[in-house]
Design an enzyme around this catalytic site. Structure first.
Site, PDB file in Angstrom:
ATOM      1  N   HIS A 302       0.848  -1.185   0.000  1.00 26.46           N
ATOM      2  CA  HIS A 302       0.000   0.000   0.000  1.00 26.46           C
ATOM      3  C   HIS A 302       0.884   1.235   0.000  1.00 26.46           C
ATOM      4  O   HIS A 302       1.934   1.238   0.639  1.00 26.46           O
ATOM      5  CB  HIS A 302      -0.914   0.019   1.247  1.00 26.46           C
ATOM      6  CG  HIS A 302      -2.067   0.931   1.100  1.00 26.46           C
ATOM      7  ND1 HIS A 302      -1.984   2.270   1.387  1.00 26.46           N
ATOM      8  CD2 HIS A 302      -3.319   0.707   0.650  1.00 26.46           C
ATOM      9  CE1 HIS A 302      -3.143   2.827   1.132  1.00 26.46           C
ATOM     10  NE2 HIS A 302      -3.976   1.907   0.685  1.00 26.46           N
ATOM     11  N   ASP A 359      -7.932  -5.318  -0.167  1.00 22.54           N
ATOM     12  CA  ASP A 359      -8.435  -6.168  -1.246  1.00 22.54           C
ATOM     13  C   ASP A 359      -8.109  -7.639  -1.069  1.00 22.54           C
ATOM     14  O   ASP A 359      -8.606  -8.473  -1.814  1.00 22.54           O
ATOM     15  CB  ASP A 359      -7.846  -5.707  -2.588  1.00 22.54           C
ATOM     16  CG  ASP A 359      -8.402  -4.361  -2.997  1.00 22.54           C
ATOM     17  OD1 ASP A 359      -9.587  -4.131  -2.741  1.00 22.54           O
ATOM     18  OD2 ASP A 359      -7.650  -3.548  -3.555  1.00 22.54           O
TER      19      ASP A 359
END
Ligand code: ACO
Length: 424
Positions: A302, A359
């Site tokens: 991320h 996700d």
């Protein structure tokens, strides 16, 4: 005197103001830099650039903190509901019962689509990617509601646009799905709530409370994430005073990419590939580490979270609840857990702070609910919508807002003379 940063350039010293946020985040204000010095800053991917001052979402990637309007995501996930969070994001405060009832009432004015929009959806081939369908159809709404084209929008129209988008986007998504399975659309029933209405429109069946809660939490976790790729797109498009539908459609398209919301579809495809290759996830870990191989572990890493993604923790729990309730034994879940465990003890991933993101487990939940894989990113759209709308609203209400228009450093040819085609 307030704090400043000193910049030395070509023998001159410039003082740049320091801006401090409410959580003590610091920024050097370079708004006057070019006018004073002739220089611009260069920051590919905006890794170190604050594009706005915002009061919506606070996140601290190092400590894994995420708060909407000051409320910790863990508390909201435990105690709140998605629509309440959507209200909070847009209006800044949790609603009273009367405010919430009014919000729902306004939304119920948009519990269907104009006939023309339904016809547009019918023109899409059934094998179209639903993200393309939803972004085009959302954009098409501006032809049916031309009152939103006048700019600047009155506050009242802005508010109406927000509730309209919250009501109609899920209808578009579910209608196209029904078409792909050759079934008639199920009418929207706002009394079922956002999540319940959506699931009912998809499957013509009211979901069980545990499933409803799990999906509601999932939507909530996706609801906003400050200046991510799609929210920034919304702000960039909206800064030109494009209408609300074109603006949100821009956000949907940005989300589609596999490095952003599209990763949830890619995670499931990756886990399926690992299963079909015999379940050897170590081989895929090695592929992800190999710099000559473009493969990346989808759902890992991320831009901002460098410790853990607080949303992934909550989602992992929701995943267990859904699979147990639906009595689903999914071998992909074991592969996902194995992959995570392996990566967490591998120096490549540890040294680069690569952890499962939002996700990584969400796709397994969507799969268990019967959502087709190519609709996973649409689920993200339905969750992220309140965030885009809140970012758009905040921007439009900011009187100091300017059209987004970055600079560049030109590295092309210097001036040269045109040569006619027959002389080249
Ligand atoms: N698998 C393998 N290696 C990775 C991964 C990954 N998933 N993610 C990052 N790396 C490596 C990079 O190769 C790079 O290594 P290097 O320093 O040796 O060159 C290092 O980690 C840093 O990666 P960057 O790409 O520079 O990090 P950035 O912050 O630009 O990218 C991103 C973040 C796009 C999320 C990236 O981690 C990625 O591609 N992840 C996979 C896709 C994904 O899951 N996206 C969803 C993100 S969450 C969201 O948008 C909802």
């Amino acid at each position: 005197m307030s704090e400043t940063a000193k910049l030395e350039l070509a023998g001159k010293t410039y003082e740049l103001p320091i801006i401090t946020g409410t959580e003590n985040e610091k920024a050097i204000d370079i708004r006057s830099l070019r006018a004073e010095t002739g220089y611009v800053t260069l920051d590919n991917g905006f890794m170190n650039t604050g594009s706005c001052q915002s009061g919506i979402t606070f996140l601290n990637g190092e400590e894994g903190i995420l708060r909407y309007r000051g409320y910790p995501i863990e508390q909201l996930a435990e105690q709140s509901r998605f629509l309440e969070v959507a209200y909070l994001l847009a209006y800044g405060e949790l609603p009273t019962q009367a405010q919430f009832d009014e919000y729902l009432k306004q939304m119920s004015n948009f519990n269907n689509l104009p006939n023309g929009v339904q016809k547009i959806i019918e023109q899409f081939p059934n094998n179209s990617h639903p993200m393309g369908v939803i972004s085009s159809t959302v954009c098409s709404l501006c032809s049916f509601y031309p009152e939103y084209l006048k700019m600047p929008l009155e506050a009242e129209d802005r508010e109406r646009g927000i509730v309209q988008m919250m009501a109609q986007t899920k209808i578009i998504a579910a209608s196209f799905y029904r078409q792909t399975i050759n079934k008639k659309p199920v009418p929207s029933d706002p009394s079922l709530g956002y999540t319940g209405d959506f699931l009912n429109m998809m499957f013509d069946k009211e979901p069980e409370p545990e499933i409803l809660k799990a999906l509601d939490v999932l939507f909530m976790l996706h609801a906003d994430h400050e200046q991510n790729c799609s929210a920034s797109t919304v702000r960039v498009v909206g800064s030109s005073e494009a209408n609300i539908f074109a603006t949100v459609s821009g956000g949907i398209n940005a989300l589609w990419g596999q490095l952003h919301g599209g990763a949830n579809q890619r995670v499931l495809e990756m886990l399926t590939k690992i299963r079909d290759a015999g379940g050897d996830y170590k081989m895929f870990i090695n592929k992800a580490k190999d710099k000559s191989d473009p493969f990346r572990l989808m759902g890992f890493g991320h831009r901002v979270y460098k410790n853990f993604d607080p949303r992934a923790k909550i989602i992992k729990k929701a995943c267990d609840v859904v699979l147990e309730k639906l009595n689903v034994q999914d071998p992909l879940l074991d592969i996902a857990k194995g992959l995570e465990e392996e990566a967490r003890s591998d120096d490549y991933f540890v040294s680069r702070n690569l952890y499962p993101n939002v996700d990584f487990y969400s796709g397994i939940i969507y799969k268990a609910l019967g959502i087709p894989t190519n609709m996973f990113t649409v689920m993200f759209v339905l969750g992220r919508l309140p965030g885009w709308l809140a970012q758009w609203k905040e921007m439009r209400e900011d009187s100091s807002i300017k059209i987004s228009r970055p600079r560049q450093i030109y590295v092309g040819h210097n001036k040269r003379e045109y040569v006619p085609i027959n002389n080249r």
